[in-house]
Design a protein around this motif. Structure first.
Motif, PDB file in Angstrom:
ATOM      1  N   SER A 132     -13.045 -13.432   2.249  1.00 51.65           N
ATOM      2  CA  SER A 132     -11.800 -14.273   1.630  1.00 51.65           C
ATOM      3  C   SER A 132     -12.206 -15.875   1.562  1.00 51.65           C
ATOM      4  O   SER A 132     -12.531 -16.355   2.921  1.00 51.65           O
ATOM      5  CB  SER A 132     -10.576 -14.068   1.977  1.00 51.65           C
ATOM      6  OG  SER A 132     -10.133 -12.690   2.098  1.00 51.65           O
ATOM      7  N   ASP A 189      -9.311 -16.237  -2.526  1.00 48.43           N
ATOM      8  CA  ASP A 189      -7.917 -15.519  -2.086  1.00 48.43           C
ATOM      9  C   ASP A 189      -6.940 -16.229  -3.162  1.00 48.43           C
ATOM     10  O   ASP A 189      -6.078 -15.404  -3.553  1.00 48.43           O
ATOM     11  CB  ASP A 189      -7.631 -15.385  -0.852  1.00 48.43           C
ATOM     12  CG  ASP A 189      -7.983 -14.285  -0.135  1.00 48.43           C
ATOM     13  OD1 ASP A 189      -8.527 -13.124  -1.076  1.00 48.43           O
ATOM     14  OD2 ASP A 189      -7.384 -14.010   0.741  1.00 48.43           O
ATOM     15  N   HIS A 242      -4.889 -14.100  -5.748  1.00 49.95           N
ATOM     16  CA  HIS A 242      -3.340 -13.740  -5.493  1.00 49.95           C
ATOM     17  C   HIS A 242      -2.629 -14.024  -6.751  1.00 49.95           C
ATOM     18  O   HIS A 242      -1.764 -13.232  -7.135  1.00 49.95           O
ATOM     19  CB  HIS A 242      -3.102 -14.430  -4.290  1.00 49.95           C
ATOM     20  CG  HIS A 242      -1.421 -14.075  -4.225  1.00 49.95           C
ATOM     21  ND1 HIS A 242      -1.264 -12.971  -3.238  1.00 49.95           N
ATOM     22  CD2 HIS A 242      -0.544 -14.781  -4.290  1.00 49.95           C
ATOM     23  CE1 HIS A 242       0.228 -12.817  -2.909  1.00 49.95           C
ATOM     24  NE2 HIS A 242       0.522 -13.727  -3.725  1.00 49.95           N
ATOM     25  N   SER A 279      -1.993  -9.604   0.318  1.00 49.22           N
ATOM     26  CA  SER A 279      -1.821  -9.317  -1.013  1.00 49.22           C
ATOM     27  C   SER A 279      -2.360  -8.063  -1.659  1.00 49.22           C
ATOM     28  O   SER A 279      -2.179  -7.373  -2.506  1.00 49.22           O
ATOM     29  CB  SER A 279      -2.614 -10.388  -1.855  1.00 49.22           C
ATOM     30  OG  SER A 279      -2.228 -11.765  -1.253  1.00 49.22           O
ATOM     31  N   TYR A 280      -3.453  -7.683  -0.644  1.00 47.26           N
ATOM     32  CA  TYR A 280      -4.079  -6.119  -1.066  1.00 47.26           C
ATOM     33  C   TYR A 280      -3.744  -5.232   0.494  1.00 47.26           C
ATOM     34  O   TYR A 280      -4.296  -5.645   1.340  1.00 47.26           O
ATOM     35  CB  TYR A 280      -5.670  -6.327  -1.113  1.00 47.26           C
ATOM     36  CG  TYR A 280      -5.981  -7.444  -1.501  1.00 47.26           C
ATOM     37  CD1 TYR A 280      -5.855  -8.050  -2.797  1.00 47.26           C
ATOM     38  CD2 TYR A 280      -6.572  -8.263  -0.618  1.00 47.26           C
ATOM     39  CE1 TYR A 280      -6.240  -9.170  -3.160  1.00 47.26           C
ATOM     40  CE2 TYR A 280      -7.117  -9.461  -0.913  1.00 47.26           C
ATOM     41  CZ  TYR A 280      -6.956 -10.042  -2.056  1.00 47.26           C
ATOM     42  OH  TYR A 280      -7.255 -11.413  -2.445  1.00 47.26           O
TER      43      TYR A 280
END
Lengths: 188, 382
Positions: free
Chosen positions: B17, B83, B87, B266-267
């Motif tokens: 990230s 990231d 997102h 986010s995941y």
């Protein structure tokens, strides 16, 4: 009036015609003098040409023989200690004496520098590329002496090294060992 | 010694990230994998905001040096994901089905949280009662309350036509400790019981139990009572018995405070973002060639700030080995002071290391030989 040291350092170099500047030559002589009289080195000589390429060296270099071994590779040290331990056990039990590690001194290259100089990796690499593993013995170099030099070479000496001699304006000289490559540190 | 847990397999390439210009890893398994398989240690940076700790107490995320990220990317072991951008774009492109699924998942998690909270409250209550030595009695009473409550509602149903004061006694459930003289004996009994119960509830509040806890305890009868009232004022007692049971059931499910979970990642909700080929490889300083060279020889690296160099170079895992080199990477024609060499050499020797300088010769073809040259420096002890 010029002191004897001053006359020695600034004495015109021998017959070999070089492209080196006078200050480089006097620097080499100053380091040679320091090694000879303060550290009791012997067989000191100044090299102006590479024995590999026969081209002029980037600057005059000094070679010499220290009174004791200057550098012992950590792996060699382990080997030497094992050997000394075996010899101690082999001796008669009543005989006194601890570990006796015997190492022969080796000839070293010395790179004279001044503290105010700036260096680059390129120049450092150039110096190493012009050097042999072990400095040639003084005197006329014959094929026989070269071969003898190779035979007596330490099997642990596998990377080139020079002794970086850095002199300040107050004539203090410091010495650092410079290895060509990744050489693990001594465990002292 | 207990065997270490089997490492969970990592599928390469994994994601790094990129957040605010830093390369971060958030998965413990990936961090372990990096260390085990790629000799990459990174630096744990997770700490309490405004109370940063020394390195031994830090947790995830793991921050990678740009050099480390670059090595991983160049090995095709990982790829960098911006990231923030990933997102936003992914959430904007989320389909309705995905969104609903995701919200359902969040609801489920919220329910889980509230269930856990309720169970914790139960446990706390039991413990407190046990400390007072009330547990057994109360349990018995609760049973009797439940029975008598059922009875009383049953009697209410029968009485409701001729006695309206019963309704007010139902209100009395809320106003703890109020007693009605003219209430029937059974009513009196339950009321007193409830009073004692709610008193103990009050005790909980005094003891500083959490809001939701007391809320659950007090709210239950409150919600229950309108239901009971409704059943009382029903003109036709068509279904007298189910009404209270429904009410009590409702009270049970509704009484627990609902939790809304805001996801911190986010995941999972989003699928792992794909590799973005337009993203440039991590920008690295000119000390990178030395890093790459030493890393290719199997060395581990740590930041070199503590020894005034670029990298502390370890022959194995830094947890097991003492470092061998304090390395400074230079460009091929970058000038350096001999004083730096002397200082580095002296400090390195004093800390059982060698000082190292190195860099890449741009004129050497990487196919012929390694273009990187390194020089190790030790004090000569002369």
């Amino acid at each position: 009036m010029a002191s004897p040291l001053r006359t020695f350092v600034s004495a015109p170099t021998a017959v070999t015609a070089t492209t080196h500047l006078p200050n480089e030559q006097s620097l080499a002589r100053q380091i040679l003098h320091n090694l000879q009289h303060q550290h009791y080195w012997t067989e000191l000589q100044i090299h102006t040409h590479s024995s590999l390429t026969h081209a002029p060296l980037p600057r005059p270099l000094v070679s010499g023989l220290p009174p004791q071994r200057l550098y012992v590779h950590p792996d060699e040290q382990v080997e030497l200690l094992k050997k000394a331990d075996r010899e101690r056990k082999a001796r008669a039990a009543g005989e006194a004496g601890g570990l006796q590690v015997k190492v022969e001194p080796e000839r070293e290259w010395i790179l004279p520098t001044r503290l105010k100089e700036k260096w680059t990796l390129r120049r450092l690499a150039g110096v190493f590329d012009a050097l042999t593993m072990v400095p040639p013995a003084p005197g006329p170099s014959t094929p026989e002496s070269m071969r003898e030099e190779d035979r007596s070479a330490n099997p642990w000496r596998t990377t080139k090294r020079v002794l970086l001699a850095t002199v300040d304006t107050d004539s203090t000289v410091v010495y650092y060992i410079l290895h060509d490559g990744v050489v693990k540190p001594r465990q002292n | 010694m207990a065997a270490a847990p089997a490492p969970s397999p990592i599928t390469e390439p994994f994601t790094i990230s990129l957040i605010a210009g830093r390369y971060l890893l958030f998965d413990v398994d990936v961090i372990a994998h990096c260390r085990r398989a790629h000799n990459i240690c990174g630096l744990l940076v997770g700490t309490i905001p405004n109370l940063s700790q020394q390195n031994v107490f830090l947790g995830i995320p793991l921050e990678l040096m740009p050099e480390e990220a670059r090595v991983l990317v160049d090995r095709d072991a990982a790829y960098v994901v911006d990231d923030a951008q990933a997102h936003q774009t992914s959430f904007a492109e989320m389909s309705r089905e995905e969104r609903l699924k995701y919200m359902e998942e969040m609801d489920r998690r919220g329910d889980e949280v509230s269930r856990e909270q309720r169970e914790m409250a139960e446990r706390r209550k039991e413990r407190a009662l046990r400390e007072k030595g009330l547990r057994r009695k109360v349990l018995e009473r609760e049973n009797s309350v439940a029975e008598s409550f059922a009875e009383s509602t049953a009697t209410d149903e029968t009485f409701q036509v001729d006695d309206s004061s019963v309704a007010s006694s139902g209100l009395g459930f809320i106003m703890k400790g109020s007693s009605f003289v003219e209430t029937p004996v059974t009513e009196e009994k339950t009321q007193v019981d409830y009073g004692s119960l709610s008193n103990s509830d009050l005790g909980f509040i005094m003891k500083g139990s959490s809001f939701s806890d007391s809320w659950v305890q007090i709210k239950a009868p409150k919600i229950d009572s309108p239901a009971a009232e409704a059943s009382l004022f029903e003109p036709t007692p068509a279904s007298p018995s189910p009404a209270p049971s429904v009410g009590s059931k409702r009270s049970k499910s509704v009484a627990v405070q609902k939790h809304f979970v805001t996801p911190t990642t986010s995941y999972p909700p989003l699928p792992t973002p794909a590799k973005d080929p337009s993203l440039p490889p991590p920008a690295v300083p000119n000390s990178y060639p030395l890093f790459r060279y030493l890393h290719s020889k199997g060395y581990f690296h740590m930041p070199g700030l503590r020894f005034g160099c670029h990298y502390n170079v370890y022959p194995g895992d830094p947890l097991r080995y003492h470092s061998h080199f304090a390395a400074t990477g230079l460009a091929w024609d970058q000038e350096f002071d001999l004083l730096d060499v002397v200082g580095g050499g002296r400090l390195g020797t004093g800390t059982k290391k060698a000082y190292m300088i190195g860099g890449e010769d741009p004129e050497v073809d990487a196919k012929d030989k390694d273009p990187v040259r390194a020089f190790s420096i030790e004090w000569a002890a002369l």
